[in-house]
Design a protein around this motif. Sequence first.
Motif, PDB file in Angstrom:
ATOM      1  N   GLN A   1       0.839  -1.199   0.000  1.00 33.18           N
ATOM      2  CA  GLN A   1       0.000   0.000   0.000  1.00 33.18           C
ATOM      3  C   GLN A   1       0.872   1.246   0.000  1.00 33.18           C
ATOM      4  OE1 GLN A   1      -0.606   2.506   2.412  1.00 33.18           O
ATOM      5  NE2 GLN A   1      -2.616   3.286   1.811  1.00 33.18           N
ATOM      6  N   ASN A   2       1.922   1.251   0.799  1.00 31.76           N
ATOM      7  CA  ASN A   2       2.827   2.401   0.842  1.00 31.76           C
ATOM      8  C   ASN A   2       3.511   2.636  -0.498  1.00 31.76           C
ATOM      9  OD1 ASN A   2       4.103   2.257   4.300  1.00 31.76           O
ATOM     10  ND2 ASN A   2       2.050   2.485   3.494  1.00 31.76           N
TER      11      ASN A   2
ATOM     12  N   LEU B   1       0.730  11.226   3.189  1.00 28.58           N
ATOM     13  CA  LEU B   1      -0.311  11.337   4.210  1.00 28.58           C
ATOM     14  C   LEU B   1      -1.332  10.214   4.115  1.00 28.58           C
ATOM     15  CD1 LEU B   1      -0.961  15.192   4.134  1.00 28.58           C
ATOM     16  CD2 LEU B   1       0.497  13.900   5.703  1.00 28.58           C
ATOM     17  N   ASP B   2      -1.385   9.539   2.971  1.00 32.27           N
ATOM     18  CA  ASP B   2      -2.334   8.439   2.780  1.00 32.27           C
ATOM     19  C   ASP B   2      -1.711   7.070   3.035  1.00 32.27           C
ATOM     20  OD1 ASP B   2      -4.478  10.063   2.105  1.00 32.27           O
ATOM     21  OD2 ASP B   2      -3.932  10.130  -0.013  1.00 32.27           O
TER      22      ASP B   2
ATOM     23  N   ALA C   1      -0.439   3.890   4.953  1.00 31.55           N
ATOM     24  CA  ALA C   1      -0.924   3.240   6.174  1.00 31.55           C
ATOM     25  C   ALA C   1       0.225   2.639   6.972  1.00 31.55           C
ATOM     26  CB  ALA C   1      -1.926   2.148   5.805  1.00 31.55           C
ATOM     27  N   ALA C   2      -0.021   2.433   8.262  1.00 29.19           N
ATOM     28  CA  ALA C   2       0.923   1.728   9.126  1.00 29.19           C
ATOM     29  C   ALA C   2       0.389   0.352   9.488  1.00 29.19           C
ATOM     30  CB  ALA C   2       1.184   2.529  10.392  1.00 29.19           C
ATOM     31  N   ALA C   3      -0.913   0.157   9.273  1.00 31.98           N
ATOM     32  CA  ALA C   3      -1.575  -1.108   9.587  1.00 31.98           C
ATOM     33  C   ALA C   3      -2.943  -1.075   8.923  1.00 31.98           C
ATOM     34  CB  ALA C   3      -1.711  -1.285  11.098  1.00 31.98           C
ATOM     35  N   TYR C   4      -3.717  -2.142   9.094  1.00 32.34           N
ATOM     36  CA  TYR C   4      -5.094  -2.110   8.639  1.00 32.34           C
ATOM     37  C   TYR C   4      -5.803  -0.933   9.318  1.00 32.34           C
ATOM     38  CZ  TYR C   4      -4.587  -6.955   6.885  1.00 32.34           C
ATOM     39  OH  TYR C   4      -4.199  -8.086   6.220  1.00 32.34           O
ATOM     40  N   ARG C   5      -6.850  -0.454   8.681  1.00 30.47           N
ATOM     41  CA  ARG C   5      -7.558   0.718   9.191  1.00 30.47           C
ATOM     42  C   ARG C   5      -8.184   0.456  10.571  1.00 30.47           C
ATOM     43  NH1 ARG C   5     -13.127  -0.089   8.260  1.00 30.47           N
ATOM     44  NH2 ARG C   5     -13.545  -1.706   6.702  1.00 30.47           N
TER      45      ARG C   5
ATOM     46  N   GLY D   1      -6.009   3.212  -1.709  1.00 31.28           N
ATOM     47  CA  GLY D   1      -5.177   2.252  -2.437  1.00 31.28           C
ATOM     48  C   GLY D   1      -5.750   0.867  -2.545  1.00 31.28           C
ATOM     49  N   ASN D   2      -6.971   0.642  -2.064  1.00 28.39           N
ATOM     50  CA  ASN D   2      -7.540  -0.709  -2.048  1.00 28.39           C
ATOM     51  C   ASN D   2      -7.764  -1.280  -3.444  1.00 28.39           C
ATOM     52  OD1 ASN D   2      -8.184  -1.082   0.983  1.00 28.39           O
ATOM     53  ND2 ASN D   2      -9.068   0.909   0.525  1.00 28.39           N
TER      54      ASN D   2
END
Length: 489
Positions: free
Chosen positions: A239-240, A247-248, A250-254, A320-321
């Motif tokens: 995703q990164n 800013l979009d 992620a560090a983990a699932y939402r 990004g999904n």
Amino acid sequence: MGCLGYQLLCERFQLPAFPLSRPARVAPVSRVTQTADALLVPAQVAPGQDEPLEQLLFALKHEGVNLPVLAQVLKHIPGSDILRRVQATPSSRYVRVLGFLWEAFQGRELEGDVAITGPTVDLFDAKRYLTAPGQRNARWKVNFNGLGSLRYAVTVERTPAIEGLLALNILDHANAFVAGLGPQATDRALAWAYLHETENSFALERETPSQDKAEAFVALLKQAHQPRPMDEDYLVELQNAAITNPLDRAAAYRHEQNWLRGPLRGAAGITYVPPPPELVTALMDGVLVFANALPKVIDPLVAAAIASFGLVFIHPFMDGNGRLSRFLFHYALCQSARMGSGLLLPVSVAMKRNEAAYLNALQSFSMPMRRCWDVRWLSDETYDFRFRGDEALYRYWDATQIVEFSLNMARQALEKDLREETEFLDRFDRVYRQIDERFDVRGNALTTLVITALQNNGKVSKNRRKQFQFTVPAPVFDAIEQVCEQALK
């Protein structure tokens, strides 16, 4: 005429459920008859009473296995009722299935002696559904042969279209097709496939990637062939890499609710609401089984379709999904060990060309699920979301339409997109080489003229003749048309 089976149970217990494709009802017929939109049942075959247990047994026998309804209904059935029926008919296939599912969904065993007799039975009829190698439950002598597990599973019916597409052995033909190309033709065909898969994956989200974005996504697609197990950390990395706005990333699932919206204002504009954040990890664990393990034991294209659309329906990240879902399609195929090294089927190209069908496949799940959410528009981008469904609707779903669509896109990606582009490149080489041997024309100009002529049924248009009139001798235009005519035969 009165409704029966699953439909009666949904109405009686007011269950949140997707509309049944063929609800059962009593009708003046001589035998159980399936039509396009109903299951017609003669009165003498219908259950003699409206008792839920009788309706469940009827539904399992005549309507198949509907896990989201069963998961909800069995919460309303006392264990003592199941136990009495089991003790009365310990060899009954459908009674054993109900006992097995009751314990699975309740998370505890029935209180009382269970002495099952008879041979082990499959939960899913392999003649009706696509199935996987079974997991035998010794207590009930029931074989769970579904796609997934009782924590996350999908059903896929064996429609004539799906059976026909599976019989084509698309992956074997793709490997054979590429194996038949020379090294140079293979490199060019796959370079085209990776680039156009990238462009069309972005186009499905109404985006045109910059060169940097395109190159990053091509690199991502090539990473699908690496034998690294897919998990949350890996998806976060992907995703990164797929998102350019820091800013979009992620560090983990939402850990917050997200949603999809259309052009309308307010709650009416919300077109789909993914599962609440507290369900995301468990649901994604189920989806990743289809990416990691199931491509090796069921048809990889089926596993890839379920993994790809399953991720979209869960929407585990805030952005990004869509791109990740299409990456996951390719990843699942690569993990199957059935794809040649570097091979890629440009399914996004086919999906973009069939965008209405792609949207329809998505809406087969998103539209009925949207009706399970109460949404209130508070202000600007602030909404109040209240889920009035049941988590079983996210855990168990019918993937028949999605698998049929995905198999068709894979077929088109091979037979139309990859094959036609390879044939085009071959014709281009032959025309370019013959003209270059006869005339001294700048390479860029000749490339443009040959490509556009082949795209124009072998004719050099008036505009192209005018554009190159001062740099290309007039006889070249006619020669290109003559050679193109031969190449297009």
